[in-house]
Design a protein around this motif. Sequence first.
Motif, mmCIF file in Angstrom:
data_model
loop_
_atom_site.group_PDB
_atom_site.id
_atom_site.type_symbol
_atom_site.label_atom_id
_atom_site.label_comp_id
_atom_site.label_asym_id
_atom_site.label_seq_id
_atom_site.Cartn_x
_atom_site.Cartn_y
_atom_site.Cartn_z
ATOM 1 N N GLY A 90 0.794 -1.263 0.136
ATOM 2 C CA GLY A 90 -0.049 -0.041 -0.073
ATOM 3 C C GLY A 90 0.871 1.229 0.074
ATOM 4 O O GLY A 90 2.082 1.328 -0.560
ATOM 5 N N TYR A 91 0.468 2.333 0.383
ATOM 6 C CA TYR A 91 1.063 3.481 0.601
ATOM 7 C C TYR A 91 0.324 4.409 1.665
ATOM 8 O O TYR A 91 -0.687 3.900 2.372
ATOM 9 N N PHE A 92 1.417 5.397 2.193
ATOM 10 C CA PHE A 92 0.845 6.272 3.411
ATOM 11 C C PHE A 92 1.454 7.602 3.289
ATOM 12 O O PHE A 92 2.416 7.806 2.531
ATOM 13 N N GLY A 93 0.754 8.393 3.945
ATOM 14 C CA GLY A 93 1.360 9.689 3.923
ATOM 15 C C GLY A 93 0.992 10.406 5.545
ATOM 16 O O GLY A 93 0.327 9.600 6.126
ATOM 17 N N VAL A 94 1.677 11.102 5.776
ATOM 18 C CA VAL A 94 1.682 11.811 7.106
ATOM 19 C C VAL A 94 1.563 13.262 7.220
ATOM 20 O O VAL A 94 2.125 13.909 6.161
ATOM 21 N N GLY A 95 0.627 13.713 8.025
ATOM 22 C CA GLY A 95 0.532 15.143 8.035
ATOM 23 C C GLY A 95 0.412 15.597 9.680
ATOM 24 O O GLY A 95 0.084 14.841 10.352
ATOM 25 N N VAL A 96 0.456 17.164 9.734
ATOM 26 C CA VAL A 96 0.213 17.676 11.016
ATOM 27 C C VAL A 96 -0.784 18.883 10.780
ATOM 28 O O VAL A 96 -0.895 19.452 9.930
ATOM 29 N N GLU A 97 -1.689 18.974 11.832
ATOM 30 C CA GLU A 97 -2.574 20.249 11.896
ATOM 31 C C GLU A 97 -1.952 21.354 12.778
ATOM 32 O O GLU A 97 -1.543 20.868 13.939
ATOM 33 N N GLU A 98 -1.863 22.330 12.372
ATOM 34 C CA GLU A 98 -1.491 23.523 13.237
ATOM 35 C C GLU A 98 0.109 23.476 13.844
ATOM 36 O O GLU A 98 0.147 24.080 15.008
ATOM 37 N N ILE A 99 0.943 22.957 13.202
ATOM 38 C CA ILE A 99 2.004 22.746 13.891
ATOM 39 C C ILE A 99 2.572 24.154 13.676
ATOM 40 O O ILE A 99 2.538 25.022 13.035
ATOM 41 N N SER A 100 3.581 24.381 14.954
ATOM 42 C CA SER A 100 4.197 25.888 14.867
ATOM 43 C C SER A 100 5.791 25.637 15.147
ATOM 44 O O SER A 100 6.312 26.736 14.763
ATOM 45 N N LYS A 101 6.473 24.599 15.061
ATOM 46 C CA LYS A 101 7.520 24.460 15.339
ATOM 47 C C LYS A 101 8.461 23.675 14.288
ATOM 48 O O LYS A 101 8.132 22.466 14.133
ATOM 49 N N GLY A 102 9.147 24.529 13.306
ATOM 50 C CA GLY A 102 9.717 24.028 12.173
ATOM 51 C C GLY A 102 10.578 22.737 12.432
ATOM 52 O O GLY A 102 10.669 21.830 11.554
ATOM 53 N N PHE A 103 11.426 22.966 13.487
ATOM 54 C CA PHE A 103 12.196 21.543 13.793
ATOM 55 C C PHE A 103 11.476 20.444 14.010
ATOM 56 O O PHE A 103 11.913 19.342 13.588
ATOM 57 N N ASN A 104 10.386 20.333 14.672
ATOM 58 C CA ASN A 104 9.304 19.426 14.809
ATOM 59 C C ASN A 104 8.978 18.891 13.664
ATOM 60 O O ASN A 104 8.858 17.596 13.161
ATOM 61 N N LEU A 105 8.470 19.876 12.579
ATOM 62 C CA LEU A 105 7.918 19.459 11.353
ATOM 63 C C LEU A 105 9.092 18.886 10.603
ATOM 64 O O LEU A 105 8.827 17.773 9.793
#
Length: 177
Positions: free
Chosen positions: A18-33
């Motif tokens: 299969g396949y997958f993607g990952v995302g975040v909502e309202e993240i504010s720290k570039g290093f975490n992203l």
Amino acid sequence: MRTNYTDTNKVPTGKTRGYFGVGVEEISKGFNLGNLVRTTHAFGGSFFFTINASVSYAEVKSTDTSHADIHMPFYAYKNMGEFTLPKDCALVGVELLDEAVDLPSFRHPLRAAYVLGPEKGNLSPALVKRCDHIIKIPMKFCVNVGIAGALVIYDRMISLGSFAERPVRVGKRSKAE
């Protein structure tokens, strides 16, 4: 030992179906992203997305040393109204909710997008409502968004990957087994 993945003899086994993607909502720290984008890329993610992010993309690039942005699509949605997924892709929210399924008991969809919340908050009620599944990592309290994402992706790889069964005894399989 550093592995050169351009050498076909060194490509890791256990390719996930299969396949997958990952995302975040309202993240504010570039290093975490950047950390989460790099982890998604390392585990073979097909795409990455943000919803209503407020980060410095210079920080993201400095943390993502794998240069994932040239290897997989990165979608930056301004809001929930813009957010789209590929056809038949299940949206899986990762959130510490009472009604969420514990990650070790969850069967991962073959086509999935996993979405995590911001560093100091939760997924928005609108996004939770849009999710096909809500899962939680069984722990006492929240961990860093990058760690949470890595745990979910690793669980997916173990669940859907084509790995040999674990040995009965401690350690690795012997040649006789």
